[in-house]
Design an enzyme around this catalytic site. Structure first.
Site, PDB file in Angstrom:
ATOM      1  CB  CYS A 131      -1.515  -9.794  -5.578  1.00 16.05           C
ATOM      2  SG  CYS A 131      -0.662  -9.564  -7.160  1.00 16.05           S
ATOM      3  CG  HIS A 166       1.090  -5.842  -3.433  1.00 13.01           C
ATOM      4  ND1 HIS A 166       1.330  -6.998  -2.715  1.00 13.01           N
ATOM      5  CD2 HIS A 166       1.146  -6.205  -4.742  1.00 13.01           C
ATOM      6  CE1 HIS A 166       1.547  -8.008  -3.537  1.00 13.01           C
ATOM      7  NE2 HIS A 166       1.427  -7.548  -4.777  1.00 13.01           N
ATOM      8  CD  GLU A 180       1.338  -5.749   0.780  1.00 14.67           C
ATOM      9  OE1 GLU A 180       2.046  -6.253  -0.105  1.00 14.67           O
ATOM     10  OE2 GLU A 180       0.109  -5.547   0.621  1.00 14.67           O
TER      11      GLU A 180
END
Length: 353
Positions: free
Chosen positions: A243, A324, A326
């Site tokens: 990001c 993202h 995760e």
């Protein structure tokens, strides 16, 4: 009875119902996510923003601290069509103003057409529309928050999984989500978290196998220290970023970034890999994007608008992602990113051109 007001950039005032009291201001943004509200509300990337949920009911599965991405709520205020009592109580305890019973569809359409905008919010029994307008008058744009990293970063070095058998990761905390650290630890990495303004001398003593620039809020141009680290270690130590981290790395290596009209915030952003032509669904939360990749190659793009979602450099040993991988609520299509990062870290240090 009206007991909450939102003053929008341009002067329009919207009435609503109070759910958690207080007066505040910030950049009004929206997310299309219909799950993961706990993760969104504790995501440091929402610092200095007012988060509007486009999904109509927020809180239908309660509030579970084990799902939090950090130790506090980060948006300055919360807007929804309807908030459950569980979420309203949580936000009241956290002293985060919250409102509901307004047309969030109209708000989202306005943001899409006019862009993310400054707003002021006043919530409580005795507030008036003038209170919200006064907050709006004091609101700064995101790029004006020049030291926003100090609001979301650790104060000093913190270490995790010291006995891990995997690579040693130096994670620069520009507002890192807890699940990034967890994803690395689950792969047996030793993770040393450094403040956003860490220097080359701070990192040198560690001799890391990979330098990782985290996600975070605001304008990547305001994270100069992290950019200096990228310039110092590029070609010497493998680099990774998520990001904001992708944006910082691109800028440090001859690229550039720009503010988006309303950003990408949600859990259903399609990304296409230019090498394999595979399309995956991703979770995203960012208001800036890479406009010029500099020394890096664009390897993945957003299907909707073509903005860069992945940057790589085999020569320099760099891999970054705008989304993202995760994300706890899912989708989990891209968790392999962390395997790729740690595999890269285990290889021989790259040689700069």
């Amino acid at each position: 009875m009206t007991d909450a007001y939102v003053a929008l950039e341009g002067g329009r005032v919207v009435e609503a119902r109070a759910r958690a009291p207080g007066c505040t201001r910030g950049e009004l943004v929206f997310t299309t996510a219909y799950t993961g509200y706990e993760e969104s509300l504790t995501d440091p990337s929402y610092e200095e923003q007012v988060l509007t949920f486009s999904y109509p009911l927020i809180g239908n599965y309660g509030v579970r601290p084990e799902r939090f991405e950090s130790d506090r709520v980060h948006p300055r205020a919360v807007v929804a069509r309807e908030l459950t009592d569980d979420v309203a109580s949580w936000l009241t305890e956290a002293e985060i103003p919250a409102i509901d019973h307004l047309d969030t569809r109209e708000l989202v359409i306005g943001i899409r057409e006019e862009g993310a905008m400054k707003c002021g919010i006043a919530v409580g029994e005795d507030v008036t529309a003038e209170d919200a307008l006064a907050e709006l008058d004091q609101c700064q744009g995101m790029s004006e928050h020049t030291d926003i990293g100090s609001q979301v970063s650790v104060d000093g070095q913190t270490s995790y999984n010291r006995d891990g058998d995997g690579p040693t990761v130096a994670l620069i905390d520009c507002g890192a989500k807890g699940s990034i650290i967890t994803s690395l630890i689950e792969r047996d990495a030793t993770v040393h978290v450094f403040p956003y303004d860490a220097t080359e001398d701070d990192i040198a003593e560690l001799s890391p196998d990979v330098l990782f620039i985290s996600n975070g809020p605001g304008d990547p141009k305001n994270f100069e220290a992290a950019g200096d680290l990228v310039q110092s270690y590029a070609g010497e130590v493998p680099l990774a970023g998520i990001c904001l981290g992708q944006q910082v790395i691109a800028e440090a290596l001859g690229g550039d970034t720009e503010k988006m009209t309303f950003g990408h915030r949600g859990v259903n952003q399609p990304v296409r890999d230019l090498r394999t032509e595979q399309v995956v669904m991703t979770t995203q939360n960012h208001g800036y994007t890479v406009s010029e990749p500099g020394d890096l190659e664009v390897t993945q793009v957003n299907v909707n608008d073509g903005t860069p979602e992945g940057l790589d450099s085999e020569d320099l040993g760099i891999i970054t992602r705008q989304y993202h991988p995760e994300a706890n609520p899912g989708p989990h299509d891209t968790l392999g990113f962390f395997d790729d990062v740690l595999t890269m870290a285990k290889t021989t240090a790259p040689t700069a051109n």
